[in-house]
Design a protein around this motif. Structure first.
Motif, PDB file in Angstrom:
ATOM      1  N   THR A   2       0.914   4.016  -2.986  1.00 29.39           N
ATOM      2  CA  THR A   2       0.684   5.427  -2.671  1.00 29.39           C
ATOM      3  C   THR A   2       1.797   6.294  -3.248  1.00 29.39           C
ATOM      4  O   THR A   2       1.534   7.344  -3.850  1.00 29.39           O
ATOM      5  CB  THR A   2       0.590   5.630  -1.151  1.00 29.39           C
ATOM      6  N   GLU A  23       6.038   5.825   1.747  1.00 27.29           N
ATOM      7  CA  GLU A  23       4.692   6.398   1.724  1.00 27.29           C
ATOM      8  C   GLU A  23       4.718   7.914   1.820  1.00 27.29           C
ATOM      9  O   GLU A  23       3.847   8.601   1.283  1.00 27.29           O
ATOM     10  CB  GLU A  23       3.833   5.819   2.855  1.00 27.29           C
ATOM     11  N   LYS A  68      -1.192   7.652 -12.526  1.00 29.55           N
ATOM     12  CA  LYS A  68      -2.468   7.096 -12.071  1.00 29.55           C
ATOM     13  C   LYS A  68      -2.780   5.805 -12.810  1.00 29.55           C
ATOM     14  O   LYS A  68      -3.851   5.210 -12.605  1.00 29.55           O
ATOM     15  CB  LYS A  68      -3.597   8.116 -12.281  1.00 29.55           C
ATOM     16  N   LEU A  73      -8.147   1.672  -0.930  1.00 28.49           N
ATOM     17  CA  LEU A  73      -6.894   2.299  -1.350  1.00 28.49           C
ATOM     18  C   LEU A  73      -7.016   2.843  -2.769  1.00 28.49           C
ATOM     19  O   LEU A  73      -6.529   3.935  -3.073  1.00 28.49           O
ATOM     20  CB  LEU A  73      -5.740   1.295  -1.260  1.00 28.49           C
ATOM     21  N   SER A 118       1.596   6.489  -7.043  1.00 27.02           N
ATOM     22  CA  SER A 118       0.473   7.285  -7.536  1.00 27.02           C
ATOM     23  C   SER A 118       0.829   8.758  -7.685  1.00 27.02           C
ATOM     24  O   SER A 118       0.104   9.515  -8.339  1.00 27.02           O
ATOM     25  CB  SER A 118      -0.737   7.140  -6.598  1.00 27.02           C
ATOM     26  N   ARG A 119       1.949   9.162  -7.095  1.00 25.64           N
ATOM     27  CA  ARG A 119       2.404  10.555  -7.273  1.00 25.64           C
ATOM     28  C   ARG A 119       3.049  10.756  -8.635  1.00 25.64           C
ATOM     29  O   ARG A 119       3.226  11.891  -9.078  1.00 25.64           O
ATOM     30  CB  ARG A 119       3.386  10.938  -6.162  1.00 25.64           C
ATOM     31  N   GLY A 121       0.817  -1.214   0.000  1.00 22.04           N
ATOM     32  CA  GLY A 121       0.000   0.000   0.000  1.00 22.04           C
ATOM     33  C   GLY A 121       0.846   1.257   0.000  1.00 22.04           C
ATOM     34  O   GLY A 121       0.522   2.248  -0.671  1.00 22.04           O
ATOM     35  N   ALA A 122       1.950   1.230   0.762  1.00 22.25           N
ATOM     36  CA  ALA A 122       2.843   2.387   0.812  1.00 22.25           C
ATOM     37  C   ALA A 122       3.480   2.637  -0.555  1.00 22.25           C
ATOM     38  O   ALA A 122       3.594   3.789  -1.008  1.00 22.25           O
ATOM     39  CB  ALA A 122       3.923   2.173   1.869  1.00 22.25           C
ATOM     40  N   ARG A 145      -8.696   6.061  -2.601  1.00 20.89           N
ATOM     41  CA  ARG A 145      -7.892   7.100  -1.951  1.00 20.89           C
ATOM     42  C   ARG A 145      -6.815   7.660  -2.867  1.00 20.89           C
ATOM     43  O   ARG A 145      -6.548   8.864  -2.856  1.00 20.89           O
ATOM     44  CB  ARG A 145      -7.264   6.535  -0.666  1.00 20.89           C
ATOM     45  N   ILE A 146      -6.184   6.791  -3.673  1.00 19.51           N
ATOM     46  CA  ILE A 146      -5.074   7.283  -4.500  1.00 19.51           C
ATOM     47  C   ILE A 146      -5.475   7.482  -5.964  1.00 19.51           C
ATOM     48  O   ILE A 146      -4.657   7.860  -6.795  1.00 19.51           O
ATOM     49  CB  ILE A 146      -3.853   6.352  -4.414  1.00 19.51           C
TER      50      ILE A 146
END
Length: 288
Positions: free
Chosen positions: A41, A144, A48, A63, A44-45, A37-38, A66-67
């Motif tokens: 995340t 993260e 996408k 998740l 995703s920066r 998950g980290a 959220r991202i």
């Protein structure tokens, strides 16, 4: 892309495997626990074009929302992603790879990214049933917040273009360090396990401050900023560690008295022993 959850997608176990590979996602994640998950995340920066799956369907869906990405079953993740992150524990890896083996056989150009401690590239390939491209990584949880350390090594068939694209897409996770595979267990013992040891040290600093009269919130804030600043000073490379210690320890001052207590307690030896124990366990995981 939703409706199917989990590693296999339960109701999708007998679904036909597409023979034409349609790469719709840069990164696919099979398993989005703490580390998976980290990393998702952090990724995703940069993009996408990410798709997730997990045995806990609700976790993957939450998740993804959220991202800002998609979620599906493991076969879809494998079939439609350029890089497939295997975010599962070492003891679960064989089972997960068995589930997607049929998809892998039809899509041999996929790049598998393993973060399982102790499992070598050759072991991942044997479990997967082919000489697939593999990037083996050892990240820590700070990815993260974009301040992580990711150790990586690759199989011989991972091209410079593959590596360059991977590094670029993961740049917002933190620092990435390439190394020989036989050094990965040692490196992970420091950067992968080390944050837990640092957290225990920070807690000790804060608790000491509370016992001296500070409010808990103030003591913790001071401890965090102190560690952050000390690390930044070391990062500057202006002086070595011994010189830095001497600069803080004025003769007859308060710091030197505290350092004496740390030395009496064998703090540095305890940390070395912690690294040795973590390294031993990393090696054992690879042999089990």
């Amino acid at each position: 892309m939703n409706g199917q959850f989990g590693f296999s997608g339960l109701s999708n176990l007998n679904a036909p495997i597409p023979s034409v590979r349609a790469i719709n996602y840069r990164f696919g994640f099979i398993g989005v626990g703490n580390m998976g998950g980290a990393l998702a995340t952090a990724a995703s920066r940069s993009t996408k074009q990410i798709i997730l799956c997990d045995h806990d369907a609700e976790k993957a869906a939450a998740l993804a929302q959220r991202i800002g990405c998609e979620f599906a079953d493991s076969r879809t993740v494998t079939a439609e992603s350029e890089y497939v992150f295997l975010g599962v524990k070492p003891q679960m890896m064989a089972e997960v790879l068995e589930e997607i083996k049929g998809t892998l056989e039809k899509h041999k150009d996929v790049i598998l990214v393993s973060m399982a401690a102790g499992l070598s590239i050759n072991t991942i390939r044997k479990m997967a049933g082919g000489s697939y491209k593999v990037i083996r990584i050892m990240p820590n949880l700070a990815v993260e917040v974009g301040k992580g350390e990711i150790l990586y090594t690759t199989s011989e068939n991972v091209s410079k273009v593959d590596i360059g694209k991977f590094l670029n897409l993961m740049k917002h996770a933190g620092h990435l360090t390439g190394m020989e595979e036989d050094m990965m267990d040692a490196g992970c013992s420091v950067s992968g396990c080390g944050p837990a040891f640092v957290y225990k040290f920070v807690r000790g600093l804060a608790q000491g401050g509370v016992e001296a009269g500070l409010e808990p919130e103030t003591a913790l804030a001071l401890a965090i900023q102190t560690v952050r600043g000390a690390a930044k000073m070391l990062e500057s490379g202006a002086d070595d560690i011994d010189t830095m210690i001497q600069k803080v320890c004025s003769p007859g001052g308060s710091t030197i008295e505290g350092v004496k207590k740390l030395d009496e307690a064998g703090m540095e030896e305890a940390v070395r022993n912690a690294i040795a124990a973590a390294y031993k366990r990393n090696v054992e995981l690879g042999q089990s």
